[in-house]
Scaffold this motif. Structure first.
Motif, PDB file in Angstrom:
ATOM      1  N   ALA A  97      97.485  24.832 -58.449  1.00  0.00           N
ATOM      2  CA  ALA A  97      98.891  24.547 -59.348  1.00  0.00           C
ATOM      3  C   ALA A  97      99.137  26.347 -59.516  1.00  0.00           C
ATOM      4  N   ALA A  98     100.194  26.774 -58.472  1.00  0.00           N
ATOM      5  CA  ALA A  98     101.162  27.929 -59.033  1.00  0.00           C
ATOM      6  C   ALA A  98     102.633  27.056 -59.619  1.00  0.00           C
ATOM      7  N   ARG A  99     103.283  28.229 -60.328  1.00  0.00           N
ATOM      8  CA  ARG A  99     104.188  28.097 -61.204  1.00  0.00           C
ATOM      9  C   ARG A  99     105.093  28.773 -60.926  1.00  0.00           C
ATOM     10  N   CYS A 100     106.516  28.216 -59.762  1.00  0.00           N
ATOM     11  CA  CYS A 100     107.569  29.083 -59.361  1.00  0.00           C
ATOM     12  C   CYS A 100     108.834  29.095 -59.959  1.00  0.00           C
ATOM     13  N   ARG A 101     109.360  29.801 -59.435  1.00  0.00           N
ATOM     14  CA  ARG A 101     110.625  30.354 -60.054  1.00  0.00           C
ATOM     15  C   ARG A 101     111.261  28.907 -59.322  1.00  0.00           C
ATOM     16  N   THR A 147     106.272  23.571 -60.943  1.00  0.00           N
ATOM     17  CA  THR A 147     104.097  24.123 -60.281  1.00  0.00           C
ATOM     18  C   THR A 147     104.816  23.172 -59.067  1.00  0.00           C
ATOM     19  N   GLU A 148     103.604  23.882 -57.949  1.00  0.00           N
ATOM     20  CA  GLU A 148     102.783  23.851 -56.832  1.00  0.00           C
ATOM     21  C   GLU A 148     102.072  23.003 -56.952  1.00  0.00           C
ATOM     22  N   TYR A 149     101.637  21.929 -56.348  1.00  0.00           N
ATOM     23  CA  TYR A 149     100.555  21.857 -56.534  1.00  0.00           C
ATOM     24  C   TYR A 149      99.770  21.722 -55.006  1.00  0.00           C
ATOM     25  N   ARG A 150      99.107  22.328 -54.863  1.00  0.00           N
ATOM     26  CA  ARG A 150      98.436  22.104 -53.008  1.00  0.00           C
ATOM     27  C   ARG A 150      97.238  21.666 -52.754  1.00  0.00           C
ATOM     28  N   ALA A 151      96.669  20.908 -51.713  1.00  0.00           N
ATOM     29  CA  ALA A 151      95.495  20.539 -51.128  1.00  0.00           C
ATOM     30  C   ALA A 151      94.301  21.070 -50.440  1.00  0.00           C
ATOM     31  N   LYS A 152      93.764  21.263 -50.882  1.00  0.00           N
ATOM     32  CA  LYS A 152      92.920  22.114 -49.892  1.00  0.00           C
ATOM     33  C   LYS A 152      92.523  21.363 -49.063  1.00  0.00           C
ATOM     34  N   PRO A 153      92.774  21.764 -47.507  1.00  0.00           N
ATOM     35  CA  PRO A 153      92.204  21.253 -45.982  1.00  0.00           C
ATOM     36  C   PRO A 153      91.038  21.679 -46.344  1.00  0.00           C
ATOM     37  N   GLU A 154      90.157  20.632 -45.256  1.00  0.00           N
ATOM     38  CA  GLU A 154      88.521  21.370 -45.469  1.00  0.00           C
ATOM     39  C   GLU A 154      88.462  22.614 -44.078  1.00  0.00           C
ATOM     40  N   SER A 159      90.401  31.750 -50.872  1.00  0.00           N
ATOM     41  CA  SER A 159      91.357  32.994 -51.384  1.00  0.00           C
ATOM     42  C   SER A 159      93.581  32.506 -50.571  1.00  0.00           C
ATOM     43  N   ASP A 160      93.165  31.220 -50.263  1.00  0.00           N
ATOM     44  CA  ASP A 160      94.284  31.590 -49.073  1.00  0.00           C
ATOM     45  C   ASP A 160      95.417  30.377 -49.621  1.00  0.00           C
ATOM     46  N   PRO A 161      95.395  29.932 -51.036  1.00  0.00           N
ATOM     47  CA  PRO A 161      95.917  28.663 -51.324  1.00  0.00           C
ATOM     48  C   PRO A 161      97.837  28.683 -51.110  1.00  0.00           C
ATOM     49  N   GLU A 162      98.258  29.326 -51.148  1.00  0.00           N
ATOM     50  CA  GLU A 162      99.173  28.918 -50.771  1.00  0.00           C
ATOM     51  C   GLU A 162      99.670  28.559 -49.351  1.00  0.00           C
ATOM     52  N   THR A 163      98.808  29.025 -48.891  1.00  0.00           N
ATOM     53  CA  THR A 163      99.070  28.232 -47.222  1.00  0.00           C
ATOM     54  C   THR A 163      98.537  27.236 -46.744  1.00  0.00           C
ATOM     55  N   TRP A 164      97.962  26.195 -48.267  1.00  0.00           N
ATOM     56  CA  TRP A 164      97.586  25.122 -48.401  1.00  0.00           C
ATOM     57  C   TRP A 164      98.632  23.790 -48.264  1.00  0.00           C
ATOM     58  N   PRO A 165      98.740  22.882 -47.850  1.00  0.00           N
ATOM     59  CA  PRO A 165      99.393  21.712 -47.066  1.00  0.00           C
ATOM     60  C   PRO A 165     100.522  21.559 -49.144  1.00  0.00           C
ATOM     61  N   LEU A 166     101.892  21.708 -49.492  1.00  0.00           N
ATOM     62  CA  LEU A 166     102.260  21.051 -50.489  1.00  0.00           C
ATOM     63  C   LEU A 166     102.094  19.266 -50.504  1.00  0.00           C
ATOM     64  N   THR A 167     101.181  19.430 -51.277  1.00  0.00           N
ATOM     65  CA  THR A 167     100.868  17.386 -52.435  1.00  0.00           C
ATOM     66  C   THR A 167     101.614  17.063 -53.260  1.00  0.00           C
ATOM     67  N   ALA A 168     102.170  17.849 -54.132  1.00  0.00           N
ATOM     68  CA  ALA A 168     103.040  16.827 -55.494  1.00  0.00           C
ATOM     69  C   ALA A 168     103.712  18.490 -55.663  1.00  0.00           C
ATOM     70  N   ALA A 169     104.107  17.834 -56.467  1.00  0.00           N
ATOM     71  CA  ALA A 169     105.532  19.355 -57.421  1.00  0.00           C
ATOM     72  C   ALA A 169     106.425  18.533 -59.053  1.00  0.00           C
ATOM     73  N   PHE A 185     107.401  14.584 -58.392  1.00  0.00           N
ATOM     74  CA  PHE A 185     107.197  13.970 -56.929  1.00  0.00           C
ATOM     75  C   PHE A 185     105.992  14.474 -56.378  1.00  0.00           C
ATOM     76  N   TYR A 186     105.312  13.436 -55.499  1.00  0.00           N
ATOM     77  CA  TYR A 186     103.892  13.848 -54.810  1.00  0.00           C
ATOM     78  C   TYR A 186     104.050  13.207 -53.541  1.00  0.00           C
ATOM     79  N   ASP A 187     103.420  13.000 -52.532  1.00  0.00           N
ATOM     80  CA  ASP A 187     102.521  12.939 -51.242  1.00  0.00           C
ATOM     81  C   ASP A 187     102.308  11.466 -51.769  1.00  0.00           C
TER      82      ASP A 187
END
Length: 250
Positions: A97-101, A147-154, A159-169, A185-187
């Motif tokens: 989870a990341a808080r964004c502008r 708040t952006e929620y990104r799901a970790k791919p297998e 260390s690089d969660p900003e590259t994970w796909p957005l799954t909810a916000a 909203f979410y996937d």
């Protein structure tokens, strides 16, 4: 415009239209425009006092002969997740989870459209364009965040969660005594993850971290199955004629 008009709200009432939650009923809204000239404390009091925000409009139900819509908020310090909610948190432990502008992105809009098309294709937001979405996110005169929620791919790096796909916000307002969840909203293909519940749980935890006593969930509507989920987040308070009081439960 006079100085008084700049600093104090003028209220208007919408024309009657079909209620989106209770079949056979009509709804009207009391609303006022939010501008930068309005004192921050006035806007904060409106949003803590039963009004909801949509872009730079604060509104509340104003329906003749109907009082089904009730403002509710979660009491953060009293909230303890039950076994089912703990399972939801555990199920989503790999989500970042990341808080964004409040700045709209094409990735957010793509997810938003998938969610609307799958869950609310006949609702009031079905025809929203990318411009409409941008205005929903960025058109705010108060402290708003996403708040952006990104799901970790297998196999992905932790260390690089900003590259994970957005799954909810979740689009939220930061009030003086809590977090107001404006829209989330979410996937739609991730039903197993209970992401709607997870986002509320995560914001309750964030409010606790900030030392804020409440998370505002908007309106609970008597007789509406769509709003029944809010009753799971106890203790809950509701706004009545004498202020905020404990909600008796569904």
């Amino acid at each position: 415009m006079t100085e008084q008009q700049k600093h104090f709200p003028e209220f208007y009432v919408t024309a009657p239209q079909a209620c989106p939650y209770l079949p056979g009923r009509l709804e009207r809204k009391l609303f006022t425009h939010l501008t930068k000239e309005k004192p921050d404390t006035l806007i904060d009091n409106l949003l803590r006092g039963g009004f909801r925000r949509s872009q730079n409009i604060a509104y509340m139900p104003y329906c003749e002969g109907c009082h089904a819509c009730v403002s509710v908020r979660v009491v953060v310090d009293g909230f303890t997740p039950g076994r089912t909610m703990r399972r939801v948190t555990e199920r989503n432990r790999s989500i970042s989870a990341a808080r964004c502008r409040p700045e709209p992105t094409s990735e957010q809009f793509a997810l938003f459209r998938r969610y609307i098309d799958a869950r609310h294709a006949d609702g009031g937001m079905a025809d929203m364009t990318v411009l409409d979405y941008a205005m929903m996110v960025e058109d705010s005169v108060i402290n708003t965040f996403v708040t952006e929620y990104r799901a970790k791919p297998e196999g992905a790096l932790d260390s690089d969660p900003e590259t994970w796909p957005l799954t909810a916000a979740a689009l939220c307002d930061l009030l003086s005594d809590g977090i107001s969840m404006v829209y989330s909203f979410y996937d739609p293909e991730a039903d197993h993850a209970s992401l709607g519940t997870y986002m509320i749980l995560e914001h309750i935890a964030y409010a606790r971290q900030l030392g804020l006593p409440y998370v505002y969930l908007g309106y609970w509507i008597t007789g509406s199955r769509k709003m029944a989920y809010k009753m799971r987040f106890q203790p809950l308070e509701q706004l009545g004629p004498n202020g905020w009081v404990p909600h008796p439960g569904d």
